[in-house]
Design an enzyme around this catalytic site. Sequence first.
Site, PDB file in Angstrom:
ATOM      1  N   GLY A  32       0.794  -1.072  -0.300  1.00 48.86           N
ATOM      2  CA  GLY A  32       0.131   0.410  -0.003  1.00 48.86           C
ATOM      3  C   GLY A  32       1.246   1.573   0.107  1.00 48.86           C
ATOM      4  O   GLY A  32       2.373   0.902  -0.569  1.00 48.86           O
ATOM      5  N   ASN A  33      -0.068   2.538   0.053  1.00 49.27           N
ATOM      6  CA  ASN A  33       1.088   3.814   0.329  1.00 49.27           C
ATOM      7  C   ASN A  33       0.416   4.413   1.706  1.00 49.27           C
ATOM      8  O   ASN A  33      -0.710   4.181   2.433  1.00 49.27           O
ATOM      9  CB  ASN A  33       0.771   4.409  -0.910  1.00 49.27           C
ATOM     10  CG  ASN A  33      -0.705   4.413  -1.727  1.00 49.27           C
ATOM     11  OD1 ASN A  33      -0.971   5.486  -0.755  1.00 49.27           O
ATOM     12  ND2 ASN A  33      -0.964   3.679  -2.808  1.00 49.27           N
TER      13      ASN A  33
END
Length: 419
Positions: free
Chosen positions: A217-218
């Site tokens: 993810g980020n």
Amino acid sequence: MNIVLGVGGGIAAYKAALLLRLFTENGHSVTVIPTAAALRFVGEPTWSALSGKPVHSDVWTAVEQVPHVRLGQQADLLVIAPATADLLARAAAGLADDLLTNTLLTARCPVVFAPAMHTEMWEHPATQANVETLIARGAHVIPPASGRLTGADTGPGRLPEPETIYEVCRHQLEHSGSPRGPQAAPRPDPEGDYSGWRVLVTAGGTREPLDPVRFLGNRSSGKQGYAVAARAAARGAQVRLISANVALPDPPGVQVETVETALELQAAVQAAVGWADLVVMAAAVADYRPATYAQSKMKKSHAPGHEDAAPTIDLVRNPDILAGLVTARGTAATPVIVGFAAETGEPGTSVLQLGAEKLARKGCDLLVVNEVGVDKTFGQDENTVHILRRNGQPQVDAGPAGKEDIAQTILDVARTVLG
Ligand code: C5P
């Protein structure tokens, strides 16, 4: 899940048979309600053989079971494909002159319309007004695809492929938390400078699952995209927000749809882009996803001599959704497309240089460039951005300021492009 498939009287009814198969093959129970006109294109035996159930087509059969009320009440999702101009009009007017329109009035589940008709009928203000009414009431309308129509002519009006309709329905089943009621969305401010414009915003950051508990993810919080959606609604726009993994309340007056992965975000954007005048792609979309998904949790190795072994994760490219929108738009003026570029800068190349290269590469109308780092921008309430424009027009700088103020500036600049 209990699916009701309403079939309108159009030549594309044959494609609804493929859609029906996709539902049943994926374990759903489907009740088909063809209109009388639909049965002239595809007959009852096809629908009952493919659904494995009796076909309901009028209110006067099996009256003791009260089908005109029961089918709608028990549905988890109601999908109408093809939705003809006539059917959209009857649904928008709230008529109950056949079993399908009765069912539309009694259903409290997500409702998806997949319109198909000739381009002129689709573009007619009456049809467009009916679509707007249905959307305002919470229905999901998949814009028709462009291409060859029944005759030799081409244009928007084709029924989207059954796989596309199925994906939108699957998405609705998985992500529409509470069943949608028939209540109208709040009316946008008719005096605002965005009154009459339709704005599609993506926000947050996609997650690409590795196994049932892990993902890549980020750090995107979704705050900037949510602020754009909220301000656009406050300025009178009709706003749809596609939200990827965001822990923020829904902005008032905005229709929110949630997604997890880049591929889901792409499906949601494709389903909504035909509706939009302006697309603001604020979401941080993962460029890569794991090549394989482990059905059960990946375990550490305890084999003697292999205690230090670590797995290698192979990645594959995700589609560039923004670039795809620009390509699909071709030479058309709308939708106006705004991209975001979160850059950390590189030795010898400034954030602005990277942004200018990206604007040229992606071909969008505006690129909102901001500098990011662990403590900069992501998750913060303040932001500093440079809005790059095409054709050598001077950039517009905004901030440091709150993300609501930055959103206003982005919308100010986008409004000038909309004309
Ligand atoms: O190339 P980069 O990821 O920096 O571009 C960012 C912009 O492109 C954002 O507007 C983002 O929403 C969009 N994007 C996309 N699909 C991807 C990656 C980014 O639409 N796979």
